[in-house]
Motif scaffolding. Structure first.
Motif, PDB file in Angstrom:
ATOM      1  N   PHE A 173       9.944  21.184   3.609  1.00  0.00           N
ATOM      2  CA  PHE A 173      10.070  21.859   2.318  1.00  0.00           C
ATOM      3  C   PHE A 173      10.026  23.384   2.441  1.00  0.00           C
ATOM      4  CE2 PHE A 173       8.187  17.691   1.504  1.00  0.00           C
ATOM      5  CZ  PHE A 173       9.074  17.186   0.564  1.00  0.00           C
ATOM      6  N   SER A 174       9.308  23.896   3.436  1.00  0.00           N
ATOM      7  CA  SER A 174       9.134  25.345   3.516  1.00  0.00           C
ATOM      8  C   SER A 174       9.833  25.975   4.700  1.00  0.00           C
ATOM      9  CB  SER A 174       7.638  25.690   3.578  1.00  0.00           C
ATOM     10  OG  SER A 174       7.055  25.192   4.772  1.00  0.00           O
ATOM     11  N   GLY A 175      10.128  25.206   5.749  1.00  0.00           N
ATOM     12  CA  GLY A 175      10.709  25.784   6.952  1.00  0.00           C
ATOM     13  C   GLY A 175       9.689  26.467   7.839  1.00  0.00           C
ATOM     14  N   ASN A 176       8.500  26.756   7.328  1.00  0.00           N
ATOM     15  CA  ASN A 176       7.379  27.335   8.067  1.00  0.00           C
ATOM     16  C   ASN A 176       7.781  28.577   8.854  1.00  0.00           C
ATOM     17  OD1 ASN A 176       4.804  27.646   8.984  1.00  0.00           O
ATOM     18  ND2 ASN A 176       4.898  26.020  10.505  1.00  0.00           N
ATOM     19  N   PRO A 177       8.217  29.645   8.189  1.00  0.00           N
ATOM     20  CA  PRO A 177       8.585  30.857   8.918  1.00  0.00           C
ATOM     21  C   PRO A 177       7.397  31.528   9.575  1.00  0.00           C
ATOM     22  CG  PRO A 177       8.540  31.267   6.556  1.00  0.00           C
ATOM     23  CD  PRO A 177       8.343  29.790   6.737  1.00  0.00           C
ATOM     24  N   ASP A 178       6.172  31.285   9.087  1.00  0.00           N
ATOM     25  CA  ASP A 178       4.995  31.913   9.673  1.00  0.00           C
ATOM     26  C   ASP A 178       4.778  31.472  11.108  1.00  0.00           C
ATOM     27  OD1 ASP A 178       4.550  33.211   7.310  1.00  0.00           O
ATOM     28  OD2 ASP A 178       3.137  31.718   6.535  1.00  0.00           O
ATOM     29  N   SER A 179       5.211  30.253  11.439  1.00  0.00           N
ATOM     30  CA  SER A 179       5.032  29.748  12.796  1.00  0.00           C
ATOM     31  C   SER A 179       5.830  30.577  13.791  1.00  0.00           C
ATOM     32  CB  SER A 179       5.448  28.277  12.865  1.00  0.00           C
ATOM     33  OG  SER A 179       5.360  27.793  14.183  1.00  0.00           O
ATOM     34  N   GLU A 180       7.088  30.877  13.490  1.00  0.00           N
ATOM     35  CA  GLU A 180       7.919  31.681  14.376  1.00  0.00           C
ATOM     36  C   GLU A 180       7.394  33.108  14.447  1.00  0.00           C
ATOM     37  OE1 GLU A 180      10.273  30.609  16.312  1.00  0.00           O
ATOM     38  OE2 GLU A 180      10.059  28.563  15.584  1.00  0.00           O
ATOM     39  N   GLN A 181       6.925  33.615  13.341  1.00  0.00           N
ATOM     40  CA  GLN A 181       6.410  34.979  13.322  1.00  0.00           C
ATOM     41  C   GLN A 181       5.165  35.100  14.185  1.00  0.00           C
ATOM     42  OE1 GLN A 181       5.026  36.473   9.499  1.00  0.00           O
ATOM     43  NE2 GLN A 181       5.869  38.477   9.940  1.00  0.00           N
ATOM     44  N   ALA A 182       4.349  34.064  14.215  1.00  0.00           N
ATOM     45  CA  ALA A 182       3.120  34.106  15.002  1.00  0.00           C
ATOM     46  C   ALA A 182       3.418  34.209  16.493  1.00  0.00           C
ATOM     47  CB  ALA A 182       2.276  32.865  14.711  1.00  0.00           C
ATOM     48  N   VAL A 183       4.375  33.434  16.990  1.00  0.00           N
ATOM     49  CA  VAL A 183       4.663  33.460  18.428  1.00  0.00           C
ATOM     50  C   VAL A 183       5.369  34.756  18.824  1.00  0.00           C
ATOM     51  CG1 VAL A 183       4.669  30.968  18.739  1.00  0.00           C
ATOM     52  CG2 VAL A 183       6.780  32.109  18.061  1.00  0.00           C
ATOM     53  N   THR A 184       6.228  35.301  17.956  1.00  0.00           N
ATOM     54  CA  THR A 184       6.889  36.553  18.295  1.00  0.00           C
ATOM     55  C   THR A 184       5.890  37.714  18.326  1.00  0.00           C
ATOM     56  OG1 THR A 184       7.503  36.831  15.956  1.00  0.00           O
ATOM     57  CG2 THR A 184       9.130  35.828  17.425  1.00  0.00           C
ATOM     58  N   LYS A 185       4.950  37.717  17.391  1.00  0.00           N
ATOM     59  CA  LYS A 185       3.921  38.759  17.411  1.00  0.00           C
ATOM     60  C   LYS A 185       3.056  38.646  18.655  1.00  0.00           C
ATOM     61  CE  LYS A 185       3.281  39.838  12.499  1.00  0.00           C
ATOM     62  NZ  LYS A 185       2.315  39.862  11.370  1.00  0.00           N
ATOM     63  N   LEU A 186       2.714  37.420  19.026  1.00  0.00           N
ATOM     64  CA  LEU A 186       1.889  37.214  20.212  1.00  0.00           C
ATOM     65  C   LEU A 186       2.639  37.630  21.471  1.00  0.00           C
ATOM     66  CD1 LEU A 186      -0.890  36.209  21.042  1.00  0.00           C
ATOM     67  CD2 LEU A 186       0.062  33.904  21.240  1.00  0.00           C
ATOM     68  N   ALA A 187       3.932  37.337  21.524  1.00  0.00           N
ATOM     69  CA  ALA A 187       4.735  37.751  22.671  1.00  0.00           C
ATOM     70  C   ALA A 187       4.785  39.277  22.775  1.00  0.00           C
ATOM     71  CB  ALA A 187       6.146  37.181  22.559  1.00  0.00           C
ATOM     72  N   ALA A 188       4.985  39.956  21.642  1.00  0.00           N
ATOM     73  CA  ALA A 188       5.029  41.419  21.635  1.00  0.00           C
ATOM     74  C   ALA A 188       3.698  42.015  22.082  1.00  0.00           C
ATOM     75  CB  ALA A 188       5.411  41.926  20.251  1.00  0.00           C
ATOM     76  N   ARG A 189       2.591  41.403  21.681  1.00  0.00           N
ATOM     77  CA  ARG A 189       1.276  41.920  22.065  1.00  0.00           C
ATOM     78  C   ARG A 189       1.046  41.773  23.565  1.00  0.00           C
ATOM     79  NH1 ARG A 189      -3.651  39.143  19.219  1.00  0.00           N
ATOM     80  NH2 ARG A 189      -3.531  37.754  21.025  1.00  0.00           N
ATOM     81  N   HIS A 190       1.444  40.630  24.124  1.00  0.00           N
ATOM     82  CA  HIS A 190       1.279  40.439  25.568  1.00  0.00           C
ATOM     83  C   HIS A 190       2.168  41.401  26.353  1.00  0.00           C
ATOM     84  CE1 HIS A 190      -1.489  37.079  25.706  1.00  0.00           C
ATOM     85  NE2 HIS A 190      -0.768  36.407  24.826  1.00  0.00           N
ATOM     86  N   ILE A 191       3.378  41.634  25.864  1.00  0.00           N
ATOM     87  CA  ILE A 191       4.264  42.581  26.545  1.00  0.00           C
ATOM     88  C   ILE A 191       3.690  43.991  26.480  1.00  0.00           C
ATOM     89  CG2 ILE A 191       6.521  43.699  26.348  1.00  0.00           C
ATOM     90  CD1 ILE A 191       7.701  40.993  25.628  1.00  0.00           C
ATOM     91  N   GLU A 192       3.120  44.350  25.336  1.00  0.00           N
ATOM     92  CA  GLU A 192       2.504  45.681  25.199  1.00  0.00           C
ATOM     93  C   GLU A 192       1.330  45.844  26.167  1.00  0.00           C
ATOM     94  OE1 GLU A 192       0.985  48.616  21.598  1.00  0.00           O
ATOM     95  OE2 GLU A 192       0.920  46.443  21.322  1.00  0.00           O
TER      96      GLU A 192
END
Length: 229
Positions: A173-192
């Protein structure tokens, strides 16, 4: 007396038809519901890869015009850039519920770049000095800084995603966009974090020094000293 055989009369078809038609209609209805459910769920949980082409689906870009929000002048020298890749393993569990009911686990490959630059905007007249005959120059610069990680969408992707039953129902029903946003933010933090632990900033200062020395040598300076504060 002549006896007449009484032939058994067939049952009225009107009385047998509902009993015969009933099971057939129920089976047909169950089959239709099952097919629709598989088609719908297949697009969500990828159980039926390739089914999308069965109906000739097409993509249409209906995006509106891109708006220019602002322009900023950059008084800095981009001296180095690092390429990074990280495999994010993000798991979310629910208290008192097994993972099969509620919980997610996502494997995501994040690829991106981090630039390192030297900011020239704060340089004052006391930071650049020359001798009387303009053959020697001394330059003091701020230490190199790291830019924000920029993920590359062409090389970043989800490898695997496991979801509990309740999470799958919610995604329908929602597509859960927060899930994708969580992993991309975590990836950016590890790269930083990886960029901070690397020699990227040091390499930027080395390249900046070489650039300024080459520029001033071409202008006739024989001695060029560059330091960082």
């Amino acid at each position: 007396m002549t006896s007449t055989d009484v032939q058994p009369q067939p049952e009225d078809d009107r009385h047998r038809a509902p009993a015969a038609r009933g099971p057939r209609w129920r089976k047909a209805l169950i089959a239709v519901v099952a097919v629709l459910a598989l088609l719908f769920l297949g697009t969500r949980i990828h159980l039926l890869p390739g089914f999308g082409g069965l109906f000739g689906e097409e993509s249409h870009d209906r995006t509106g015009p891109t708006l220019l929000r602002s322009i900023q002048d950059l008084n800095r020298y981009e001296a180095a850039e690092g390429n990074f890749q990280v495999v994010v393993d993000l798991q979310k569990d629910a208290k008192f519920l097994p993972d099969a009911i509620r919980g997610t686990r996502t494997l995501y490959v994040g690829a991106g770049t981090v630039s390192s630059y030297v900011d020239f905007s704060g340089i004052g007249k006391d930071d650049v000095t020359t001798n009387a005959d303009r053959t020697a120059a001394t330059i003091r610069l701020p230490h190199a800084r790291l830019g924000k990680p920029a993920l590359d969408p062409d090389h970043s992707y989800t490898v695997d995603k496991q979801r509990g039953l309740l999470d799958r129902l919610g995604d329908l029903f929602s597509g859960n966009p927060d899930s994708e946003q969580a992993v991309t933010k975590l990836a950016a933090r590890h790269i930083e974090d990886a960029a901070k632990d690397s020699e990227l900033a040091k390499r930027a200062e080395t390249n900046t020094t070489a650039m300024l020395q080459g520029l001033l040598h071409s202008l006739g300076f024989t001695t060029v000293s560059v330091s960082y504060r």
